[in-house]
Write a protein that holds these residues in place. Sequence first.
Motif, PDB file in Angstrom:
ATOM      1  N   ASN A  22       2.292  -2.767  -9.581  1.00  0.00           N
ATOM      2  CA  ASN A  22       2.562  -1.701  -9.018  1.00  0.00           C
ATOM      3  C   ASN A  22       1.502  -0.326  -9.175  1.00  0.00           C
ATOM      4  O   ASN A  22       1.493   0.015 -10.342  1.00  0.00           O
ATOM      5  N   VAL A  23       0.827  -0.104  -8.168  1.00  0.00           N
ATOM      6  CA  VAL A  23      -0.327   0.789  -8.488  1.00  0.00           C
ATOM      7  C   VAL A  23       0.065   1.345  -9.266  1.00  0.00           C
ATOM      8  O   VAL A  23      -0.446   2.674 -10.048  1.00  0.00           O
ATOM      9  N   ASN A  24       1.075   2.523  -8.940  1.00  0.00           N
ATOM     10  CA  ASN A  24       1.924   3.316  -8.934  1.00  0.00           C
ATOM     11  C   ASN A  24       2.658   3.176 -10.002  1.00  0.00           C
ATOM     12  O   ASN A  24       2.927   4.184 -11.557  1.00  0.00           O
ATOM     13  N   ASN A  36      -7.551 -10.535  -9.928  1.00  0.00           N
ATOM     14  CA  ASN A  36      -7.537 -10.045 -11.147  1.00  0.00           C
ATOM     15  C   ASN A  36      -8.350  -9.422 -11.652  1.00  0.00           C
ATOM     16  O   ASN A  36     -10.009  -9.423 -10.587  1.00  0.00           O
ATOM     17  N   ASP A  37      -9.267  -8.053 -12.059  1.00  0.00           N
ATOM     18  CA  ASP A  37      -9.881  -7.234 -12.307  1.00  0.00           C
ATOM     19  C   ASP A  37      -9.875  -7.402 -14.118  1.00  0.00           C
ATOM     20  O   ASP A  37      -9.725  -7.482 -15.548  1.00  0.00           O
ATOM     21  N   ALA A  38     -11.159  -7.801 -14.525  1.00  0.00           N
ATOM     22  CA  ALA A  38     -11.750  -7.609 -15.919  1.00  0.00           C
ATOM     23  C   ALA A  38     -12.067  -6.078 -15.943  1.00  0.00           C
ATOM     24  O   ALA A  38     -12.222  -5.868 -17.546  1.00  0.00           O
ATOM     25  N   HIS A  39     -12.442  -5.336 -15.745  1.00  0.00           N
ATOM     26  CA  HIS A  39     -12.995  -4.061 -15.425  1.00  0.00           C
ATOM     27  C   HIS A  39     -11.656  -3.611 -16.000  1.00  0.00           C
ATOM     28  O   HIS A  39     -12.023  -1.855 -15.986  1.00  0.00           O
ATOM     29  N   LYS A  40     -10.846  -3.639 -15.600  1.00  0.00           N
ATOM     30  CA  LYS A  40      -9.362  -3.009 -15.585  1.00  0.00           C
ATOM     31  C   LYS A  40      -8.898  -2.911 -17.221  1.00  0.00           C
ATOM     32  O   LYS A  40      -9.101  -2.601 -18.150  1.00  0.00           O
ATOM     33  N   TRP A  41      -8.237  -4.153 -17.192  1.00  0.00           N
ATOM     34  CA  TRP A  41      -8.252  -4.021 -19.026  1.00  0.00           C
ATOM     35  C   TRP A  41      -8.504  -4.912 -19.970  1.00  0.00           C
ATOM     36  O   TRP A  41      -7.789  -4.643 -20.715  1.00  0.00           O
ATOM     37  N   ALA A  54       2.048  -3.067  -0.410  1.00  0.00           N
ATOM     38  CA  ALA A  54       0.922  -3.819  -1.349  1.00  0.00           C
ATOM     39  C   ALA A  54      -0.133  -2.726  -1.899  1.00  0.00           C
ATOM     40  O   ALA A  54      -0.370  -1.950  -1.296  1.00  0.00           O
ATOM     41  N   HIS A  55      -1.086  -2.998  -2.342  1.00  0.00           N
ATOM     42  CA  HIS A  55      -2.666  -2.076  -2.478  1.00  0.00           C
ATOM     43  C   HIS A  55      -3.430  -1.955  -1.712  1.00  0.00           C
ATOM     44  O   HIS A  55      -3.348  -3.504  -0.796  1.00  0.00           O
ATOM     45  N   ILE A  56      -3.117  -1.090  -0.822  1.00  0.00           N
ATOM     46  CA  ILE A  56      -4.732  -0.558   0.226  1.00  0.00           C
ATOM     47  C   ILE A  56      -6.161  -2.202  -0.167  1.00  0.00           C
ATOM     48  O   ILE A  56      -6.010  -2.554   1.618  1.00  0.00           O
ATOM     49  N   THR A  57      -6.427  -2.633  -0.614  1.00  0.00           N
ATOM     50  CA  THR A  57      -7.301  -3.432  -0.832  1.00  0.00           C
ATOM     51  C   THR A  57      -6.372  -5.080  -0.216  1.00  0.00           C
ATOM     52  O   THR A  57      -7.398  -5.699   0.291  1.00  0.00           O
ATOM     53  N   ILE A  58      -5.557  -5.548  -0.283  1.00  0.00           N
ATOM     54  CA  ILE A  58      -4.630  -6.193   0.549  1.00  0.00           C
ATOM     55  C   ILE A  58      -5.087  -6.551   1.790  1.00  0.00           C
ATOM     56  O   ILE A  58      -5.204  -7.037   2.773  1.00  0.00           O
ATOM     57  N   GLY A  64     -14.169  -6.564  -8.153  1.00  0.00           N
ATOM     58  CA  GLY A  64     -13.497  -6.035  -8.189  1.00  0.00           C
ATOM     59  C   GLY A  64     -12.059  -6.330  -7.786  1.00  0.00           C
ATOM     60  O   GLY A  64     -12.543  -8.040  -7.106  1.00  0.00           O
ATOM     61  N   GLY A  65     -11.002  -6.248  -8.182  1.00  0.00           N
ATOM     62  CA  GLY A  65      -9.237  -6.219  -7.680  1.00  0.00           C
ATOM     63  C   GLY A  65     -10.166  -6.204  -6.058  1.00  0.00           C
ATOM     64  O   GLY A  65      -9.246  -8.175  -5.468  1.00  0.00           O
ATOM     65  N   GLN A  66     -10.508  -5.978  -5.096  1.00  0.00           N
ATOM     66  CA  GLN A  66     -10.888  -5.335  -3.893  1.00  0.00           C
ATOM     67  C   GLN A  66     -11.330  -6.660  -3.531  1.00  0.00           C
ATOM     68  O   GLN A  66     -10.668  -7.396  -2.555  1.00  0.00           O
ATOM     69  N   MET A  67     -12.389  -7.585  -4.027  1.00  0.00           N
ATOM     70  CA  MET A  67     -12.970  -8.837  -3.878  1.00  0.00           C
ATOM     71  C   MET A  67     -12.710 -10.283  -4.526  1.00  0.00           C
ATOM     72  O   MET A  67     -12.754 -10.980  -3.237  1.00  0.00           O
ATOM     73  N   VAL A  78      -0.770 -13.453  -5.356  1.00  0.00           N
ATOM     74  CA  VAL A  78       0.272 -12.500  -6.560  1.00  0.00           C
ATOM     75  C   VAL A  78      -1.417 -11.801  -6.294  1.00  0.00           C
ATOM     76  O   VAL A  78      -2.565 -11.714  -7.195  1.00  0.00           O
ATOM     77  N   ASP A  79      -1.517  -9.865  -6.356  1.00  0.00           N
ATOM     78  CA  ASP A  79      -2.273  -9.106  -7.025  1.00  0.00           C
ATOM     79  C   ASP A  79      -2.147  -8.968  -7.839  1.00  0.00           C
ATOM     80  O   ASP A  79      -0.513  -8.103  -8.742  1.00  0.00           O
ATOM     81  N   GLY A  80      -2.399  -9.362  -8.683  1.00  0.00           N
ATOM     82  CA  GLY A  80      -2.279  -8.904 -10.631  1.00  0.00           C
ATOM     83  C   GLY A  80      -3.543  -8.412 -10.997  1.00  0.00           C
ATOM     84  O   GLY A  80      -3.387  -8.637 -11.851  1.00  0.00           O
ATOM     85  N   ALA A  81      -4.253  -7.264 -10.372  1.00  0.00           N
ATOM     86  CA  ALA A  81      -5.030  -6.973 -10.341  1.00  0.00           C
ATOM     87  C   ALA A  81      -5.285  -6.333 -12.029  1.00  0.00           C
ATOM     88  O   ALA A  81      -6.178  -6.387 -13.073  1.00  0.00           O
ATOM     89  N   PHE A  82      -4.374  -5.956 -12.284  1.00  0.00           N
ATOM     90  CA  PHE A  82      -4.249  -4.853 -14.692  1.00  0.00           C
ATOM     91  C   PHE A  82      -3.123  -5.850 -14.499  1.00  0.00           C
ATOM     92  O   PHE A  82      -2.945  -6.252 -15.669  1.00  0.00           O
TER      93      PHE A  82
HETATM   94  C1  LIG Z   1      -2.966  -4.037  -7.732  1.00  0.00           C
HETATM   95  C2  LIG Z   1      -4.197  -3.262  -7.786  1.00  0.00           C
HETATM   96  N1  LIG Z   1      -4.672  -4.054  -6.384  1.00  0.00           N
HETATM   97  C3  LIG Z   1      -6.162  -4.310  -6.250  1.00  0.00           C
HETATM   98  C4  LIG Z   1      -6.674  -3.184  -7.236  1.00  0.00           C
HETATM   99  C5  LIG Z   1      -8.206  -2.914  -6.400  1.00  0.00           C
HETATM  100  O1  LIG Z   1      -9.311  -2.891  -7.979  1.00  0.00           O
HETATM  101  P1  LIG Z   1     -10.801  -2.418  -7.551  1.00  0.00           P
HETATM  102  O2  LIG Z   1     -10.726  -0.893  -7.455  1.00  0.00           O
HETATM  103  O3  LIG Z   1     -11.273  -2.697  -8.381  1.00  0.00           O
HETATM  104  O4  LIG Z   1     -10.963  -2.862  -5.987  1.00  0.00           O
HETATM  105  C6  LIG Z   1      -5.997  -2.177  -8.133  1.00  0.00           C
HETATM  106  C7  LIG Z   1      -6.838  -0.864  -7.608  1.00  0.00           C
HETATM  107  O5  LIG Z   1      -6.636   0.209  -8.673  1.00  0.00           O
HETATM  108  C8  LIG Z   1      -5.027  -2.633  -8.007  1.00  0.00           C
HETATM  109  O6  LIG Z   1      -3.909  -1.591  -8.696  1.00  0.00           O
END
Ligand SMILES: Cc1ncc(COP(=O)(O)O)c(C=O)c1O
Length: 459
Positions: free
Chosen positions: A231-233, A285-290, A178-182, A135-138, A256-260
Amino acid sequence: MSNSLLDLARDRADAFLRDLPNRPAGAQTTRDELYAALHVPLSDDGEDPAAVIDALARGVERGLIASAGPRYFGFVIGGSLPVALATDWLTTAWDQNAGTFATSPAASVVEDICREWLLELFDLPRTSSVGFVTGGQMANFTALAAARHGVLRRAGWNVEEDGLAGAPPVHLVVSAAAHITIHSSMRMLGFGTRALVKIDTDEQGRMRAAALRETLRTLDGPMIVCAQAGNVNSGAVDPLREIAAIAHERNAWLHVDGAFGLWGRTTASKRALLDGCELADSWANDAHKWLNVPYDSGIVIVRDSAAHHASMTSTAEYLEQTKGMERDNFDWTPDFSRRARGFAIYSAIRTLGRRGIASLIDNCCDRAQQFAEILGRDKRVAILNDVVLNQVLVRFGDSDELTRAVIARVQREGTCWLGGTTWQGKAAMRISVSNWSTTGEDVEKSCAAILRCADTLSS
Ligand SMILES: Cc1ncc(COP(=O)(O)O)c(C=O)c1O
């Protein structure tokens, strides 16, 4: 394995999917109820498999969230395209270890092809390397491991061999939004979160390029800059072209965190918003999102494939590693043995094609606009963000208390599900439209339910 078990699983899955658009969108039970429904003493001799599937399916029923359904707008959660779901079943039946070419030539070649398609879809440098992660975290973690390698190598330090102790200090510059996963990625990479230099953002949550320029001027040595696309919000996208120029002028690695948000690159309507994204050094990026493939499925992309490879690969005498063109998937991810998650991505992309993907993204963005329009007509409502992608932030009566109460009531009422957040110091309802099956009617129904809940609280 007896086919009747698979038939039983299919019947259960069919029933769940048929009911999905109608079942309450949120939780219907408590931890205690679920525990009571599922817990049995560990037996010595085991039980009949069909009876176990049946008991599990009955036991979890009220604890399943309809997050794959059309009126689930919490977090950023996609559903499953039917073809991706069917492919995921096959993936399980095939039970391939996708780690190396030797353990699954099929998974290796399919991930190679997905790499090519994804780089084309996102219009990113075609020689970039791509890893398929959970996912986005990894994806963030892997990209930043490659970045750590890349910037330290330029400083004459091999972090994989020599570790971080005694290494030249790396400046870590991240968006304040930044998203917390950064943050957790930096922690896991041994940098610690206290080391992060945070760059101020504007009212939409976009990094201020001028503030980045000022900060980078004061820093010297290896640097990693983390920007975001989505941005997640608010869904806002940082000014990526400007940020890339500033980062590269200082020889920094730009991630660049472009998860979605990166999916916006697949549609003409959002190209301008994501302009300059291609100038970065790595992308998450995430495939399980968009893309709407089943969990779990993340994608990491790195321009400097040598840095990516050096940060992830390993070797052992017993391994049959390829010497030629064949791809060993484990060279590009933290995992060694793993699920062949490329298959579902392959089916989703091949089924939708360029136009299908663009219309999936456009539909979600249009539905988000529809939410903003319908809710925004109500006198009690303020839409707090510019709706540039699929995210909408809604506030009721300019009151934290009322906004939180409406969210809680909507969650209980069950027509749709959405969560809350704090935006620029104010409570807000957070709507994320990320599901392939959400229609205009779903949005109308959801808006009616949200406003009904607000009525009962403000009357
Ligand atoms: C911008 C952004 N980065 C990272 C993540 C984390 O992705 P994941 O939940 O797939 O690990 C998200 C999840 O919403 C996100 O919106």
